[in-house]
Motif scaffolding. Structure first.
Motif, PDB file in Angstrom:
ATOM      1  N   SER A 140       0.840  -1.190   0.000  1.00 25.21           N
ATOM      2  CA  SER A 140       0.000   0.000   0.000  1.00 25.21           C
ATOM      3  C   SER A 140       0.875   1.240   0.000  1.00 25.21           C
ATOM      4  O   SER A 140       2.014   1.211   0.456  1.00 25.21           O
ATOM      5  N   HIS A 141       0.326   2.346  -0.502  1.00 23.17           N
ATOM      6  CA  HIS A 141       1.067   3.595  -0.596  1.00 23.17           C
ATOM      7  C   HIS A 141       0.162   4.762  -0.251  1.00 23.17           C
ATOM      8  O   HIS A 141      -1.053   4.676  -0.363  1.00 23.17           O
ATOM      9  N   VAL A 142       0.773   5.859   0.157  1.00 26.38           N
ATOM     10  CA  VAL A 142       0.019   7.081   0.406  1.00 26.38           C
ATOM     11  C   VAL A 142       0.638   8.215  -0.391  1.00 26.38           C
ATOM     12  O   VAL A 142       1.857   8.287  -0.540  1.00 26.38           O
ATOM     13  N   LEU A 143      -0.226   9.086  -0.903  1.00 26.25           N
ATOM     14  CA  LEU A 143       0.216  10.178  -1.763  1.00 26.25           C
ATOM     15  C   LEU A 143      -0.286  11.508  -1.205  1.00 26.25           C
ATOM     16  O   LEU A 143      -1.456  11.835  -1.333  1.00 26.25           O
ATOM     17  N   PRO A 144       0.576  12.298  -0.529  1.00 23.94           N
ATOM     18  CA  PRO A 144       0.148  13.610  -0.049  1.00 23.94           C
ATOM     19  C   PRO A 144       0.151  14.617  -1.193  1.00 23.94           C
ATOM     20  O   PRO A 144       0.827  14.412  -2.191  1.00 23.94           O
ATOM     21  N   PRO A 145      -0.587  15.733  -1.067  1.00 24.46           N
ATOM     22  CA  PRO A 145      -0.706  16.660  -2.180  1.00 24.46           C
ATOM     23  C   PRO A 145       0.416  17.668  -2.311  1.00 24.46           C
ATOM     24  O   PRO A 145       0.489  18.371  -3.292  1.00 24.46           O
ATOM     25  N   GLN A 146       1.275  17.785  -1.314  1.00 27.47           N
ATOM     26  CA  GLN A 146       2.349  18.771  -1.346  1.00 27.47           C
ATOM     27  C   GLN A 146       3.665  18.118  -0.934  1.00 27.47           C
ATOM     28  O   GLN A 146       3.672  17.068  -0.305  1.00 27.47           O
ATOM     29  N   PRO A 147       4.807  18.742  -1.252  1.00 24.06           N
ATOM     30  CA  PRO A 147       6.085  18.129  -0.916  1.00 24.06           C
ATOM     31  C   PRO A 147       6.289  17.923   0.577  1.00 24.06           C
ATOM     32  O   PRO A 147       5.877  18.731   1.386  1.00 24.06           O
ATOM     33  N   ALA A 148       6.886  16.804   0.925  1.00 28.48           N
ATOM     34  CA  ALA A 148       7.281  16.525   2.302  1.00 28.48           C
ATOM     35  C   ALA A 148       8.712  16.003   2.227  1.00 28.48           C
ATOM     36  O   ALA A 148       8.969  14.970   1.633  1.00 28.48           O
ATOM     37  N   ALA A 149       9.643  16.730   2.805  1.00 35.85           N
ATOM     38  CA  ALA A 149      11.076  16.471   2.590  1.00 35.85           C
ATOM     39  C   ALA A 149      11.505  15.060   2.976  1.00 35.85           C
ATOM     40  O   ALA A 149      12.420  14.497   2.397  1.00 35.85           O
ATOM     41  N   LEU A 150      10.830  14.443   3.957  1.00 36.79           N
ATOM     42  CA  LEU A 150      11.279  13.145   4.428  1.00 36.79           C
ATOM     43  C   LEU A 150      10.765  11.997   3.567  1.00 36.79           C
ATOM     44  O   LEU A 150      11.025  10.840   3.834  1.00 36.79           O
ATOM     45  N   VAL A 151      10.038  12.294   2.502  1.00 30.80           N
ATOM     46  CA  VAL A 151       9.360  11.260   1.727  1.00 30.80           C
ATOM     47  C   VAL A 151      10.014  11.032   0.367  1.00 30.80           C
ATOM     48  O   VAL A 151      10.219  11.973  -0.375  1.00 30.80           O
ATOM     49  N   PRO A 152      10.335   9.773   0.019  1.00 36.33           N
ATOM     50  CA  PRO A 152      10.860   9.487  -1.325  1.00 36.33           C
ATOM     51  C   PRO A 152       9.741   9.538  -2.354  1.00 36.33           C
ATOM     52  O   PRO A 152       8.588   9.301  -2.019  1.00 36.33           O
ATOM     53  N   PRO A 153      10.037   9.835  -3.635  1.00 33.26           N
ATOM     54  CA  PRO A 153       8.976  10.023  -4.627  1.00 33.26           C
ATOM     55  C   PRO A 153       8.886   8.956  -5.720  1.00 33.26           C
ATOM     56  O   PRO A 153       8.918   9.272  -6.897  1.00 33.26           O
ATOM     57  N   PRO A 154       8.742   7.668  -5.398  1.00 34.18           N
ATOM     58  CA  PRO A 154       8.723   6.654  -6.455  1.00 34.18           C
ATOM     59  C   PRO A 154       7.508   6.700  -7.373  1.00 34.18           C
ATOM     60  O   PRO A 154       7.529   6.115  -8.444  1.00 34.18           O
ATOM     61  N   LEU A 155       6.426   7.368  -6.954  1.00 36.26           N
ATOM     62  CA  LEU A 155       5.236   7.393  -7.802  1.00 36.26           C
ATOM     63  C   LEU A 155       5.096   8.668  -8.613  1.00 36.26           C
ATOM     64  O   LEU A 155       4.115   8.839  -9.328  1.00 36.26           O
TER      65      LEU A 155
END
Length: 211
Positions: free
Chosen positions: A178-193
């Motif tokens: 499962s994955h979660v997609l926030p609407p704005q940048p979050a520095a601690l999060v990698p962006p594979p999607l």
């Protein structure tokens, strides 16, 4: 001569249109392959706090996911009754979702005193997390779209949803893959999607819901 010129112009336009269609199709396929996860047919849940959040903060994301063939559903944690207009706002939410491509049968609005539309009230994180987890499991959700750490606008109800998702993630209580997609940048999060939504990739980092 003029007729021949017009025919040549029409033929060139047709060839250009055909090329662009093929290119667009290939690019979309390539984007999904590069992402390696969640393409056509994925069950995606949009989690919001109030009616109008779906349009104000998530419309580009929802439209992009619908374009990729995701099956969309929505969970709204309040009727948006801060100004005693909850019934009106619930109807507006249904109308908005119709435009965004989310069917009425896939929309759940929680109208409960535990989750008032009020920026001065802190929603209980564990209560929100429990409802979220139940909804995710019952509907076999494999992608969750919700607010980032700051709730985008700083609204405490928005932040409560992020906090609940973060709790489920950190405690390892979410389903695998499962994955979660926030609407704005979050520095601690990698962006594979990010490649899934090319035109919005600067807005859409991704946090895997898998420890």
């Amino acid at each position: 001569m003029e007729a021949a010129g017009l025919l040549c112009l029409a033929a060139a336009a047709l060839l250009a249109w055909g090329f662009l269609r093929v290119w667009d199709s290939r690019e979309r396929t390539k984007s999904q392959e590069q992402a390696g996860v969640l393409g056509d047919g994925s069950r995606t849940l949009l989690v919001i706090a109030h009616p109008d959040d779906e349009a104000m903060f998530f419309a580009p994301t929802v439209l992009g996911l619908a374009r990729l063939g995701h099956r969309l559903s929505l969970l709204c944690f309040s009727a948006g009754n801060f100004y005693n207009q909850g019934e009106i706002r619930k109807k507006e939410l249904l109308q908005s979702c119709d435009v965004l491509g989310i069917p009425p049968s896939s929309i759940m609005i929680i109208d409960n005193r535990d989750f008032p539309d009020d920026p001065s009230v802190q929603w209980d994180t564990e209560r929100v997390a429990s409802i979220l987890l139940q909804h995710i499991e019952m509907n076999s959700i494999n992608l969750v779209v919700t607010f980032d750490e700051g709730g985008v606008s700083g609204h405490s109800n928005h932040i409560a949803l992020y906090a609940a998702m973060r709790t489920l993630h950190s405690e390892g209580r979410l389903p695998k893959e499962s994955h979660v997609l926030p609407p704005q940048p979050a520095a601690l999060v990698p962006p594979p999607l990010c490649a899934l939504l090319q035109i919005h990739e600067n807005q859409l980092p991704v946090l895997p819901l898998k420890p």
